[in-house]
Design a protein around this motif. Structure first.
Motif, short mmCIF file in Angstrom:
data_model
loop_
_atom_site.label_atom_id
_atom_site.label_comp_id
_atom_site.label_asym_id
_atom_site.label_seq_id
_atom_site.Cartn_x
_atom_site.Cartn_y
_atom_site.Cartn_z
N VAL A 45 14.87 -33.58 -26.29
CA VAL A 45 14.35 -35.00 -26.31
C VAL A 45 14.53 -35.47 -25.13
N ILE A 46 13.66 -36.32 -24.46
CA ILE A 46 13.72 -36.72 -23.00
C ILE A 46 13.61 -38.40 -23.28
N LEU A 47 14.77 -38.87 -22.70
CA LEU A 47 14.77 -40.52 -22.81
C LEU A 47 13.69 -41.01 -22.10
N SER A 81 26.57 -34.64 -36.08
CA SER A 81 27.05 -33.85 -34.90
C SER A 81 26.56 -32.47 -35.14
N ALA A 82 26.96 -31.59 -34.35
CA ALA A 82 26.37 -30.19 -34.24
C ALA A 82 26.97 -29.46 -35.48
N HIS A 99 21.51 -43.56 -23.95
CA HIS A 99 22.02 -42.90 -22.85
C HIS A 99 23.50 -42.40 -23.43
N THR A 100 23.86 -42.66 -24.60
CA THR A 100 25.18 -42.14 -25.03
C THR A 100 25.10 -40.69 -25.79
N TYR A 101 23.80 -40.76 -26.05
CA TYR A 101 23.28 -39.30 -26.74
C TYR A 101 23.00 -38.15 -25.60
N ILE A 102 23.08 -38.64 -24.41
CA ILE A 102 22.93 -37.51 -23.47
C ILE A 102 23.69 -36.23 -23.66
N GLY A 103 23.15 -35.15 -23.75
CA GLY A 103 23.72 -33.96 -23.96
C GLY A 103 23.57 -33.45 -25.59
N SER A 203 23.06 -37.49 -14.67
CA SER A 203 22.37 -36.43 -15.14
C SER A 203 22.36 -35.36 -14.10
N GLY A 204 22.43 -35.61 -12.94
CA GLY A 204 22.10 -34.88 -11.96
C GLY A 204 20.72 -34.85 -11.29
N ASN A 205 20.13 -36.07 -11.55
CA ASN A 205 18.68 -36.33 -11.05
C ASN A 205 19.02 -36.85 -9.61
N VAL A 206 17.96 -36.50 -8.78
CA VAL A 206 18.37 -36.76 -7.36
C VAL A 206 17.14 -37.74 -6.79
#
Length: 375
Positions: A45-47, A81-82, A99-103, A203-206
């Motif tokens: 899922v992409i925010l 949860s998983a 954004h709190t669900y990223i991951g 998230s490491g996006n540059v």
């Protein structure tokens, strides 16, 4: 043939129950056949790029977008949860991730409902959440002017759809000191910096690289003549003179008063990045010591000359220190500030009178009395 008496109320009730169960079973089987939920596994899922959210829909998770469930009126979703132990979002039509669900990963239960809110079928799958939108640096205008004390703290504005704490990085720079020979740059410009920035979110996006030309400006006349301060006098009149017993602690190895102990000139300037505590205390000014370590980019240097006024055997000492703060620029004559600091050492220890022991003498011993021996 045995005849069944359908007028018996008990038998009629039992037959009706059997028929109802058969109809229900047939209907459920028929509805289940009309509502197949074919869920894919581990969906990414992409925010959203706009507001960093994602609203869950059946199209995200069902391989046929729900086409195999023609009788469904709507779908509901429950996020866990998983391991399935903790319900993170209870069953709802409007399951929204932020954004709190990223991951992840997370467990998802999907229910197909008819218009009467009856559950037609249920499916289970897993998913994770990612932010793929890089930060955006505001890179206009291309050239900016900053004060010399802002040279190392200037960064362009940056925004990110998900992360409020984006890391802005200076990746390289070239610096030219202004010698008044560069066209378009007068003596108020100390140096010119070509600097490149990138931003990285959590998230490491540059981001794209942002190139800035930075004109570093000298202090204004008001700042140079109003915001440079000199160390206080250390004198008896102000009740802060150095005592004899502490004098050596204020001196360097050569016996001169150490400005690290008696004070350096300093500049007070506006703080562009105050901490929350400083804002709460209404303290939006910073201080830098002009101690000639050449780390401060305003090209200011401090020097002093000491004149000893007197030096007495009983440790009383007075030094008049003349401070000069000079600005190094391509303008001639260069700007400077003068100030006199007086440093006094005073004997602050009261004298101690040592009294001899009492003795009794008579007229017969007057001639034999020795005051030195008596003390």
């Amino acid at each position: 043939m045995k005849k069944t008496n359908f007028t018996n109320p008990k038998l009629v009730k039992n037959w009706l129950l059997v028929v109802a169960l058969m109809i229900t079973s047939f209907t459920a089987t028929q509805l289940s056949a009309q509502c197949q939920l074919n869920a894919d596994d581990l969906i990414h899922v992409i925010l959203s790029d706009d507001n960093c959210t994602a609203t869950l829909t059946q199209e995200m998770f069902l391989s046929d977008d729900g086409a195999a469930c023609t009788v469904a009126d709507h779908y509901e979703f429950e996020v866990r949860s998983a391991d399935g132990q903790n319900i993170l979002i209870p069953m709802t039509q409007n399951a929204v991730l932020d954004h709190t669900y990223i991951g992840g990963p997370y467990m998802l239960i999907i229910e197909a409902h008819d218009a009467a809110h009856n559950v037609l079928n249920t499916a289970m799958t897993t998913f994770d959440v990612a932010d793929k939108m890089p930060p955006v640096i505001t890179c206009t205008p291309d050239t900016v002017e900053v004060k010399c004390y802002q040279q190392d703290t200037y960064f362009p504005a940056v925004a990110d759809n998900c992360d409020p704490n984006v890391q802005l990085i200076k990746i390289d720079e070239n610096i030219w000191d202004n010698n008044c020979q560069i066209p378009g740059y007068g003596p108020d410009t100390i140096r010119i910096i070509d600097r490149n920035f990138v931003a990285i979110d959590g998230s490491g996006n540059v981001s794209d690289t942002c190139h800035k030309v930075i004109r570093v400006m000298r202090l204004s006349p008001g700042e140079f003549y109003g915001d440079i301060h000199f160390p206080d006098d250390l004198v008896k009149a102000d009740q802060n003179a150095i005592s004899c017993v502490d004098a050596d602690n204020y001196k360097d190895a050569d016996g001169n008063f150490d400005p690290n102990k008696t004070g350096w000139p300093y500049l007070v300037y506006n703080d562009d990045h105050p901490t929350p505590a400083e804002i709460a205390a209404n303290d939006m000014r910073d201080t830098v010591i002009l101690d000639n370590h050449c780390t401060f980019p305003c090209n200011l240097a401090s020097t002093f000359i000491d004149i000893k006024v007197n030096s007495c055997p009983d440790c009383i000492e007075k030094v008049v220190r003349t401070w000069t703060v000079v600005e190094n620029s391509c303008q001639y004559p260069e700007r400077f500030r003068l100030n006199i600091q007086t440093i006094e050492v005073n004997d602050t220890i009261d004298p101690v009178v040592i009294c001899p022991e009492s003795r009794t003498i008579t007229t017969n011993t007057v001639g034999d009395f020795d005051p030195v021996a008596a003390g």
